[in-house]
Design a protein around this motif. Structure first.
Motif, PDB file in Angstrom:
ATOM      1  N   ALA A 162       0.826  -1.206   0.000  1.00 26.64           N
ATOM      2  CA  ALA A 162       0.000   0.000   0.000  1.00 26.64           C
ATOM      3  C   ALA A 162       0.862   1.259   0.000  1.00 26.64           C
ATOM      4  O   ALA A 162       2.065   1.216   0.256  1.00 26.64           O
ATOM      5  CB  ALA A 162      -0.911   0.010   1.230  1.00 26.64           C
ATOM      6  N   TRP A 163       0.195   2.345  -0.311  1.00 24.66           N
ATOM      7  CA  TRP A 163       0.789   3.680  -0.204  1.00 24.66           C
ATOM      8  C   TRP A 163      -0.077   4.517   0.726  1.00 24.66           C
ATOM      9  O   TRP A 163      -1.315   4.503   0.608  1.00 24.66           O
ATOM     10  CB  TRP A 163       0.884   4.358  -1.564  1.00 24.66           C
ATOM     11  CG  TRP A 163       1.959   3.792  -2.418  1.00 24.66           C
ATOM     12  CD1 TRP A 163       1.845   2.793  -3.340  1.00 24.66           C
ATOM     13  CD2 TRP A 163       3.341   4.168  -2.420  1.00 24.66           C
ATOM     14  NE1 TRP A 163       3.058   2.530  -3.914  1.00 24.66           N
ATOM     15  CE2 TRP A 163       3.994   3.365  -3.368  1.00 24.66           C
ATOM     16  CE3 TRP A 163       4.084   5.117  -1.711  1.00 24.66           C
ATOM     17  CZ2 TRP A 163       5.359   3.473  -3.630  1.00 24.66           C
ATOM     18  CZ3 TRP A 163       5.434   5.226  -1.973  1.00 24.66           C
ATOM     19  CH2 TRP A 163       6.070   4.408  -2.913  1.00 24.66           C
ATOM     20  N   TYR A 164       0.580   5.216   1.609  1.00 22.55           N
ATOM     21  CA  TYR A 164      -0.047   6.197   2.478  1.00 22.55           C
ATOM     22  C   TYR A 164       0.600   7.546   2.179  1.00 22.55           C
ATOM     23  O   TYR A 164       1.670   7.619   1.579  1.00 22.55           O
ATOM     24  CB  TYR A 164       0.183   5.849   3.950  1.00 22.55           C
ATOM     25  CG  TYR A 164      -0.566   4.647   4.452  1.00 22.55           C
ATOM     26  CD1 TYR A 164      -0.195   3.350   4.086  1.00 22.55           C
ATOM     27  CD2 TYR A 164      -1.658   4.786   5.308  1.00 22.55           C
ATOM     28  CE1 TYR A 164      -0.878   2.244   4.555  1.00 22.55           C
ATOM     29  CE2 TYR A 164      -2.346   3.687   5.787  1.00 22.55           C
ATOM     30  CZ  TYR A 164      -1.947   2.422   5.407  1.00 22.55           C
ATOM     31  OH  TYR A 164      -2.632   1.319   5.881  1.00 22.55           O
ATOM     32  N   ARG A 165      -0.056   8.593   2.618  1.00 22.17           N
ATOM     33  CA  ARG A 165       0.540   9.917   2.477  1.00 22.17           C
ATOM     34  C   ARG A 165       0.219  10.759   3.700  1.00 22.17           C
ATOM     35  O   ARG A 165      -0.787  10.546   4.372  1.00 22.17           O
ATOM     36  CB  ARG A 165       0.070  10.614   1.202  1.00 22.17           C
ATOM     37  CG  ARG A 165      -1.395  10.998   1.182  1.00 22.17           C
ATOM     38  CD  ARG A 165      -1.764  11.565  -0.181  1.00 22.17           C
ATOM     39  NE  ARG A 165      -3.169  11.968  -0.259  1.00 22.17           N
ATOM     40  CZ  ARG A 165      -3.771  12.373  -1.369  1.00 22.17           C
ATOM     41  NH1 ARG A 165      -3.087  12.433  -2.516  1.00 22.17           N
ATOM     42  NH2 ARG A 165      -5.036  12.713  -1.343  1.00 22.17           N
TER      43      ARG A 165
ATOM     44  N   LEU B 285      -4.491   6.512   4.092  1.00 23.22           N
ATOM     45  CA  LEU B 285      -4.309   5.483   3.077  1.00 23.22           C
ATOM     46  C   LEU B 285      -4.658   6.043   1.708  1.00 23.22           C
ATOM     47  O   LEU B 285      -5.718   6.644   1.537  1.00 23.22           O
ATOM     48  CB  LEU B 285      -5.182   4.271   3.393  1.00 23.22           C
ATOM     49  CG  LEU B 285      -5.170   3.146   2.369  1.00 23.22           C
ATOM     50  CD1 LEU B 285      -3.804   2.492   2.291  1.00 23.22           C
ATOM     51  CD2 LEU B 285      -6.235   2.100   2.711  1.00 23.22           C
ATOM     52  N   VAL B 286      -3.784   5.836   0.744  1.00 24.64           N
ATOM     53  CA  VAL B 286      -4.023   6.289  -0.621  1.00 24.64           C
ATOM     54  C   VAL B 286      -4.531   5.127  -1.489  1.00 24.64           C
ATOM     55  O   VAL B 286      -5.549   5.256  -2.168  1.00 24.64           O
ATOM     56  CB  VAL B 286      -2.739   6.865  -1.237  1.00 24.64           C
ATOM     57  CG1 VAL B 286      -2.964   7.240  -2.698  1.00 24.64           C
ATOM     58  CG2 VAL B 286      -2.255   8.063  -0.442  1.00 24.64           C
ATOM     59  N   ALA B 287      -3.817   4.021  -1.464  1.00 24.02           N
ATOM     60  CA  ALA B 287      -4.180   2.882  -2.301  1.00 24.02           C
ATOM     61  C   ALA B 287      -3.552   1.621  -1.743  1.00 24.02           C
ATOM     62  O   ALA B 287      -2.492   1.676  -1.115  1.00 24.02           O
ATOM     63  CB  ALA B 287      -3.722   3.104  -3.739  1.00 24.02           C
ATOM     64  N   VAL B 288      -4.202   0.501  -1.991  1.00 28.96           N
ATOM     65  CA  VAL B 288      -3.689  -0.788  -1.534  1.00 28.96           C
ATOM     66  C   VAL B 288      -3.932  -1.823  -2.622  1.00 28.96           C
ATOM     67  O   VAL B 288      -4.926  -1.756  -3.348  1.00 28.96           O
ATOM     68  CB  VAL B 288      -4.360  -1.217  -0.208  1.00 28.96           C
ATOM     69  CG1 VAL B 288      -5.861  -1.334  -0.360  1.00 28.96           C
ATOM     70  CG2 VAL B 288      -3.758  -2.504   0.327  1.00 28.96           C
ATOM     71  N   VAL B 289      -2.974  -2.755  -2.746  1.00 29.78           N
ATOM     72  CA  VAL B 289      -3.125  -3.864  -3.688  1.00 29.78           C
ATOM     73  C   VAL B 289      -2.814  -5.161  -2.938  1.00 29.78           C
ATOM     74  O   VAL B 289      -1.813  -5.253  -2.237  1.00 29.78           O
ATOM     75  CB  VAL B 289      -2.214  -3.682  -4.928  1.00 29.78           C
ATOM     76  CG1 VAL B 289      -0.754  -3.551  -4.547  1.00 29.78           C
ATOM     77  CG2 VAL B 289      -2.416  -4.815  -5.923  1.00 29.78           C
TER      78      VAL B 289
END
Length: 120
Positions: free
Chosen positions: A34-37, A46-50
């Motif tokens: 995932a990406w957080y910002r 949380l920005v996106a998760v795969v």
């Protein structure tokens, strides 16, 4: 396990950037990536998760503009960011849930932040 993030920088509104996050070290498997910002004076979000099977989920604020993907052979995930807006300016952190051994628990790891600045 170390997560190496790269790809941040300065971009004009409407521009694009691609962030990468590579998991390095010895481990059994990677679950979610995932990406957080975190913007100044704001909480990390949380920005996106795969998932390991490729399912994705996005924050409402980035849906339709950001795409997260992963290359399991390279233990790497990517965040393609298009149509960037000034409000996307933040330090972006990658995260991965990693199982070090087949019998051990999964743990959450963080990469170093990479700064994304959207400004004219």
């Amino acid at each position: 396990v170390q997560l190496q993030a790269s790809g941040g920088g300065l971009v004009q509104p409407g521009g694009s950037l691609r962030l990468s996050c590579a998991a390095e070290g010895t481990f059994y498997s990677i679950n979610d990536m995932a990406w957080y910002r975190q913007a100044p004076e704001k909480q990390r979000e949380l920005v996106a998760v795969v998932t390991s099977s490729g399912n994705t989920n996005y924050a409402d604020s980035v849906k339709g503009r950001f795409t997260i993907s992963r290359d399991n052979a390279k233990n790497t995930n990517y965040l393609q960011m298009n149509g960037l807006k000034p409000e996307d300016t933040a330090v972006y952190y990658c995260n991965a849930v990693v199982r070090s051994t087949w019998f051990g628990p999964a743990r959450s790891y963080w990469g170093q932040g990479t700064l994304v600045t959207v400004s004219s």
